[in-house]
Design a protein around this motif. Sequence first.
Motif, PDB file in Angstrom:
ATOM      1  N   GLU A  89       0.690  -1.114   0.052  1.00 57.26           N
ATOM      2  CA  GLU A  89       0.045   0.009  -0.157  1.00 57.26           C
ATOM      3  C   GLU A  89       0.657   1.286   0.018  1.00 57.26           C
ATOM      4  O   GLU A  89       0.571   2.248  -0.739  1.00 57.26           O
ATOM      5  N   THR A  93       0.930   3.568  -3.442  1.00 57.46           N
ATOM      6  CA  THR A  93       0.282   4.881  -2.994  1.00 57.46           C
ATOM      7  C   THR A  93       1.364   5.973  -3.467  1.00 57.46           C
ATOM      8  O   THR A  93       1.134   7.194  -3.960  1.00 57.46           O
ATOM      9  N   ILE A 140      -6.803  -1.328  -0.590  1.00 63.56           N
ATOM     10  CA  ILE A 140      -6.058  -0.578  -1.588  1.00 63.56           C
ATOM     11  C   ILE A 140      -6.545   0.171  -2.711  1.00 63.56           C
ATOM     12  O   ILE A 140      -6.189   1.195  -3.155  1.00 63.56           O
ATOM     13  N   LEU A 144      -6.849   3.806  -3.546  1.00 68.50           N
ATOM     14  CA  LEU A 144      -6.664   4.494  -4.891  1.00 68.50           C
ATOM     15  C   LEU A 144      -7.501   5.221  -5.765  1.00 68.50           C
ATOM     16  O   LEU A 144      -7.438   6.212  -6.217  1.00 68.50           O
TER      17      LEU A 144
END
Lengths: 231, 231
Positions: A89, A93, A140, A144
């Motif tokens: 993650e 990210t 995740i 996003l």
Amino acid sequence: DIVEAALAVVTPKDLLGRRIVVTAGGTREPLDPVRYIGNRSSGKQGLAIAVGAAARGATVTLVGANLEVHAAASDDLHVVHVSTTLELEAAVTAAAAEADVVVMAAAVADYRPESVAPAKIKKDVQGDTLQLTLVKNPDILAGLAGARRDGQVIVGFAAETVDDREQLLALGRAKIARKGADYLVLNRVGWTEGFATESNSIIVVNSAGDIVSEASGTKTSVAARILDLLT
Amino acid sequence: DIVEAALAVVTPKDLLGRRIVVTAGGTREPLDPVRYIGNRSSGKQGLAIAVGAAARGATVTLVGANLEVHAAASDDLHVVHVSTTLELEAAVTAAAAEADVVVMAAAVADYRPESVAPAKIKKDVQGDTLQLTLVKNPDILAGLAGARRDGQVIVGFAAETVDDREQLLALGRAKIARKGADYLVLNRVGWTEGFATESNSIIVVNSAGDIVSEASGTKTSVAARILDLLT
């Protein structure tokens, strides 16, 4: 060499200038220093997407979770190695902040052990059974999609163990609505299908739930069909 | 080729006629069709023992659990692939019936999920936590030692997460007494040591708890030192 040079000439550079982040592999959640909960994913499909995108001119960041196969990093293909879902993650990210497209091909552990034992759990101390409490990992893909930059395309994957096409599509349509991604790549997996094999069979739906692509074949050819959606 | 031929000439055939079973890799216990509990073992140390034994003239059966590296099978090296601890137990027990030596280098899961979900566990159905009940797997090393044929040599491995040599030896001596093996190969592992690396550092104790060998170096050279005990 000659083959590579020839391929480089015939491969259209239709992703030139696009910045693409691809996650691949399967995350591992440690129970102790030697044991973990893992996902059956070799990383081959995600790797094929990353390599294919770089060959078509994109600048690619591959976030690889415990890959069984390896990519040769190059100027157009940066590789970041991670192991757990939280590490993945953080890496995806960070990379997504500068990306035009994010492809979440990695198999991410939905749960992780509530606590990680600092030393190996000993069975003679534990007795005949062991109770494990797992806690949910962050979502995740939804994260996003929720933080999407203007014009950024988010592609998710869903590996489902269902028997037929209609069930697979129903699960996929519910999932893309819940996640807010732009495309969801669906494939049916079982004890012997989809993972660690050389070939794959997929259906891609868009955010409206419409089928926009279907492909079967080698993971390289399936990757090419997925990348066609981004041109 | 020339290098192999030269090596074949200089490698002493001091295990000629010995039938050796080697287990390698790490077992995986499925939670559902896509998730499993695994062990961090690449299989490299066990594979090096199997290949080294065959080069020294032994007839080898390699029982490989989810190997990340692969052995080329030959007339002197038979490979049996397994995944779970119960599969490994069945394969090594069958092969041991005809073997002079059994080397249990695989990292075996002490516990497996009490039940295996036939379809993928869905997190939207499960909620924020997931309770898993694990049950103890059979003790394969103790089972092999208990069923030992006349003259058969049983070699176990113990990967321990302890800080120092004396702690490692104390755990090893207690373990070999409990298991009834002839030799126990001890190595210290941690978050970064022992697994998936190219080198290793071991101490071997015998059934009396005496140190009979110590070795550090590549997994190939460590394998050779372990095989020296069998000549």
